[in-house]
Design a protein around this motif. Structure first.
Motif, PDB file in Angstrom:
ATOM      1  N   ARG A 170      76.317 -26.721  15.523  1.00 25.50           N
ATOM      2  CA  ARG A 170      75.310 -25.785  15.008  1.00 25.50           C
ATOM      3  C   ARG A 170      75.163 -25.964  13.499  1.00 25.50           C
ATOM      4  O   ARG A 170      74.050 -25.977  12.957  1.00 25.50           O
ATOM      5  N   SER A 171      76.291 -26.107  12.811  1.00 22.58           N
ATOM      6  CA  SER A 171      76.247 -26.299  11.362  1.00 22.58           C
ATOM      7  C   SER A 171      75.537 -27.597  11.004  1.00 22.58           C
ATOM      8  O   SER A 171      74.797 -27.664  10.013  1.00 22.58           O
ATOM      9  N   PHE A 172      75.746 -28.631  11.819  1.00 27.08           N
ATOM     10  CA  PHE A 172      75.116 -29.917  11.546  1.00 27.08           C
ATOM     11  C   PHE A 172      73.606 -29.808  11.611  1.00 27.08           C
ATOM     12  O   PHE A 172      72.899 -30.269  10.701  1.00 27.08           O
ATOM     13  N   TRP A 173      73.079 -29.184  12.648  1.00 29.03           N
ATOM     14  CA  TRP A 173      71.621 -29.097  12.793  1.00 29.03           C
ATOM     15  C   TRP A 173      70.994 -28.154  11.758  1.00 29.03           C
ATOM     16  O   TRP A 173      69.887 -28.389  11.284  1.00 29.03           O
ATOM     17  N   ARG A 174      71.725 -27.111  11.408  1.00 34.24           N
ATOM     18  CA  ARG A 174      71.230 -26.239  10.332  1.00 34.24           C
ATOM     19  C   ARG A 174      71.162 -27.012   9.017  1.00 34.24           C
ATOM     20  O   ARG A 174      70.229 -26.845   8.218  1.00 34.24           O
ATOM     21  N   THR A 175      72.150 -27.890   8.817  1.00 30.37           N
ATOM     22  CA  THR A 175      72.222 -28.641   7.570  1.00 30.37           C
ATOM     23  C   THR A 175      71.084 -29.635   7.439  1.00 30.37           C
ATOM     24  O   THR A 175      70.425 -29.710   6.396  1.00 30.37           O
ATOM     25  N   ILE A 176      70.802 -30.413   8.483  1.00 28.08           N
ATOM     26  CA  ILE A 176      69.837 -31.500   8.336  1.00 28.08           C
ATOM     27  C   ILE A 176      68.386 -31.023   8.319  1.00 28.08           C
ATOM     28  O   ILE A 176      67.479 -31.816   8.026  1.00 28.08           O
TER      29      ILE A 176
END
Length: 570
Positions: free
Chosen positions: A452-458
Motif C-alpha cells: 500500500r505504501s509503495f503505490w501511494r508513493t509512486i
C-alpha cells in the motif's frame, strides 16, 4: 538608426506606432508618437514572435529606414489597412531596444500596456511558413482553403459538439485525402507555431480584455480557441474517450490542452481577483522559451497580482546584470513573498559546464524544461502537502552565494533505484517492476503494509479528479518521470530527484526545511566559511524536493523545535 526621444517613467509614457495605409507590395510606413498611459490612448497591442534576425527587411518610420524581422514585417503587412491608418503598440519598434534603462521601465509597465489596449492582436504567422517543429507536410496546395477548414474545426469544437460528430475527426479511407485531411494538417501547423512556446506571449494573451488570433489571412476570436480546447478536454476525458480518430490532430490537441487551458486559468484567476504569485508563474511557464534568459522571470512580472506588501521584482537589463543575477533575484523574491520554498521544487538543474558554476539553489531557468503537463499534476498536488507543518520560510543570503534556511535532517538515503526515463510504456513498466522488487526487499519484512505504501508513493498519494479517464496512470507517470525510487535509512519509501545518490561514507540526506511543503534531498558539501557566522559551518548542495511516505503531512515536526538549526545551501 532611428532618433528616439526620451520617455518619462514618472508620466508612464509609451510610444505608439501609426501604421500608414497601403496595400500589396507598397513599402510599409509609419510614424511614432509619445503618449501617456494616464491619458487613456486608444490602441491595439501586437503579440508575435520576433523570429530570426537574419535578412531583415526595412520599414520607413518617420522617413527613417527601420529594420525589423521578417515575421514582424509580415504581421504589419497583414495588419495594414488600405484606406486608413492604424494605431499599434509593437515592442520592437515602440521600445528603444538599445537603451537598457528604458527597456527596464517599459517592461515594468507591460501590465498596464496590455491591460489598457482595446484589443490584443495575436499574430501566429503566415500560413505558408513552415513551423519550426511540425512533423506534418504542408496542409494543401491551397493553404488558405486548408486554414479556413482548420478554423472551422476549432469553431465546431468551441460549440461543444461531440468529437464523433465533427467531420474533421472522421477518418478517410486508406490513401484518400479530403478537405478533412487538409484541415487537420492546417490545425496541426497552427498548433505548432513558435508563438505557443514563447514566454512573452503569456501576458500578451492574458492581460487584454479582448484578443483576436490572426493566422495569415484568417482571423478568429481568442475566446473561440479557449472554448474549443476546453470542450475537447471535456469530451476526450468523458463521453468521447474511446473515439478512434486521426492521431496527428488528436495528439496535437492533447498537447494544446496543457498549453491553452493554463492560459485560460490565469486569465480567469486575474478576473476573479485571486492571488497569483511569482513563484507559481515561474514554475508553470518554465517550459516556454526566451531569447534573453532574464525574461523567463521578467516577462511574468505583469501577471503577478500580489507581492504581499513587498516591492515588486525590478527588471534589470544592464550587461553587468547577468542571467544568474536575475535568477538569484527572482528566487529570493519568490521565497520572501510566498514564505514558502515552492520555487525550489521540481526545478532540477543540469550540471553546469561553467568554470564557476552557480550555487545549487539558483535554478538555471534558461534550461529547457518539461512540457507544461508534467508540472500540472505537481502544481496541484503540492498544496496538499505540509511537511513543514506550516512553518514559514525566513531566508537570508550570505555573500550572494549561500542561502541560509532553517530546518533539520530527518533521514538519509539507504538505497536509490534506477531512474524512470520518459520512454516507451513497456520500459516504464519494467522500471516500475524493479522498483516494486526493491520495495519488497527493503521493506517487505518490517512493514506489512509495504505494498500500500509503495503505490501511494509512486503516485504522490494524490489523484486528480478532473482526469476521470486514466487518472491513476497519469499520476504515476508524472510523479515518477525522471525520478528515482528510494528507501531511507528509517525504512521510508520515496521518490527523489534523479541526481539523488547513496554515496559512501556520507549518503544524501533528507531535510525538513521551514517553508518546504515537501522534504528536500541535500548533499553534504563539507565545512565552509560562511560570511556572518563564527567558525566553519556544515554546508549542503541542494539536490531537489522529494516525496517521502510518512512525513508529508507534518509528522516530522514533533521534533522540529528541538533539532532545528541553520541550514547553509551552497
Amino acid at each position: 538608426m532611428y532618433p528616439y526621444s526620451t520617455l518619462s517613467a514618472a508620466a508612464k509614457e509609451i510610444r505608439l506606432l501609426t501604421l500608414m495605409p497601403g496595400s500589396g507590395n507598397d513599402s510599409i510606413e509609419g510614424s511614432l508618437s509619445t503618449e501617456s498611459l494616464q491619458s487613456g490612448p486608444i490602441y491595439e497591442a501586437l503579440s508575435y514572435v520576433w523570429g530570426s534576425a537574419d535578412n531583415k527587411p526595412n520599414l520607413i518610420i518617420d522617413g527613417v529606414t527601420f529594420a525589423v524581422t521578417q515575421n514582424l514585417h509580415a504581421a504589419l503587412k497583414r495588419l495594414r489597412q488600405q484606406h486608413q491608418s492604424r494605431l499599434l503598440w509593437v515592442d520592437a519598434i515602440c521600445i528603444n531596444q538599445d537603451d537598457t534603462s528604458e527597456k527596464s521601465f517599459q517592461v515594468a509597465m507591460m501590465s498596464e500596456i496590455y491591460s489598457k489596449t482595446i484589443k490584443g492582436l495575436l499574430w501566429l504567422g503566415e500560413e505558408s511558413q513552415i513551423p519550426s517543429w511540425s512533423v506534418l507536410p504542408p496542409p494543401a496546395p491551397d493553404h488558405n482553403d486548408a486554414v479556413f477548414h482548420a478554423f472551422c474545426l476549432f469553431r465546431l469544437l468551441s460549440a461543444g459538439h461531440h468529437l464523433k460528430d465533427i467531420p474533421y475527426f472522421q477518418l478517410e479511407e486508406e490513401g484518400q485525402e479530403t478537405y478533412r485531411t487538409f484541415g487537420r494538417r492546417a490545425a496541426h501547423w497552427i498548433c505548432t507555431r513558435d508563438w505557443w512556446g514563447r514566454i512573452w506571449t503569456v501576458q500578451e494573451c492574458v492581460l487584454p480584455d479582448d484578443c483576436t488570433v490572426i493566422y495569415g489571412p484568417v482571423t478568429a476570436s481568442w475566446s473561440m480557441f479557449l472554448d474549443a480546447i476546453a470542450s475537447f478536454q471535456h469530451h476526450r476525458s468523458s463521453c468521447c474517450a474511446g473515439i478512434h480518430t486521426a492521431a496527428e490532430i488528436y495528439d496535437m490537441l492533447n498537447y494544446q490542452v496543457d498549453t491553452i487551458l493554463e492560459l485560460r486559468a490565469i486569465r480567469d484567476q486575474r478576473r476573479r481577483g485571486e492571488e497569483i504569485l511569482l513563484g507559481e508563474l515561474v514554475r508553470q511557464f518554465r517550459y516556454r522559451q526566451a531569447t534573453d534568459p532574464r525574461d523567463k522571470l521578467y516577462a511574468l512580472i505583469p501577471l503577478v497580482t500580489s507581492w504581499n506588501g513587498l516591492p515588486p521584482l525590478e527588471p534589470h537589463y544592464e550587461k553587468s546584470f547577468a542571467p544568474v543575477d536575475a535568477f538569484r533575484q527572482g528566487v529570493i523574491k519568490a521565497i520572501e513573498v510566498s514564505r514558502t520554498l515552492d520555487i525550489l521544487c521540481q526545478l532540477e538543474t543540469p550540471v553546469s559546464k561553467a568554470n564557476t558554476p552557480p550555487p545549487s539553489w539558483i535554478p538555471d531557468f534558461a534550461q529547457k524544461a518539461a512540457h507544461p503537463g508534467t508540472l500540472d499534476h505537481f502544481m496541484k498536488q503540492i498544496h496538499l502537502y505540509n511537511a513543514c507543518g506550516g512553518v514559514m520560510a525566513t531566508p537570508k543570503v550570505a555573500a550572494d552565494s549561500v542561502l541560509v534556511l532553517e530546518g533539520y535532517c530527518v533521514d538519509a538515503l539507504k538505497r536509490a533505484s534506477t531512474m524512470m526515463v520518459d520512454i516507451k510504456h513497456q520500459d516504464r513498466m519494467e522500471t516500475l517492476s524493479w522498483w516494486h522488487q526493491v520495495a519488497e526487499e527493503e521493506c517487505g519484512k518490517a512493514n506489512e503494509g509495504w505494498r500500500r505504501s509503495f503505490w501511494r508513493t509512486i503516485c504522490g498519494d494524490s489523484i486528480l479528479r478532473e482526469r476521470p479517464v486514466g487518472a491513476i496512470h497519469y499520476a504515476i507517470s508524472v510523479t515518477t518521470r525522471d525520478k528515482r525510487f528510494i528507501v531511507s535509512t528509517k525504512g521510508r519509501m520515496g521518490v527523489a530527484p534523479k541526481m539523488a545518490l547513496v554515496t559512501i561514507p556520507t549518503p544524501d540526506e533528507i531535510f525538513i526545511l521551514a517553508g518546504g511543503k515537501t522534504p528536500f534531498v541535500l548533499r553534504p558539501a563539507g565545512l565552509r566559511d560562511v560570511p556572518g557566522t563564527t567558525g566553519m559551518q556544515p554546508c549542503y548542495t541542494l539536490i531537489g524536493d522529494c516525496y517521502l511516505e510518512g512525513i508529508m503531512d507534518g509528522e516530522a515536526m514533533a521534533e522540529y523545535s528541538a533539532n532545528k538549526k541553520p541550514v547553509y545551501l551552497v
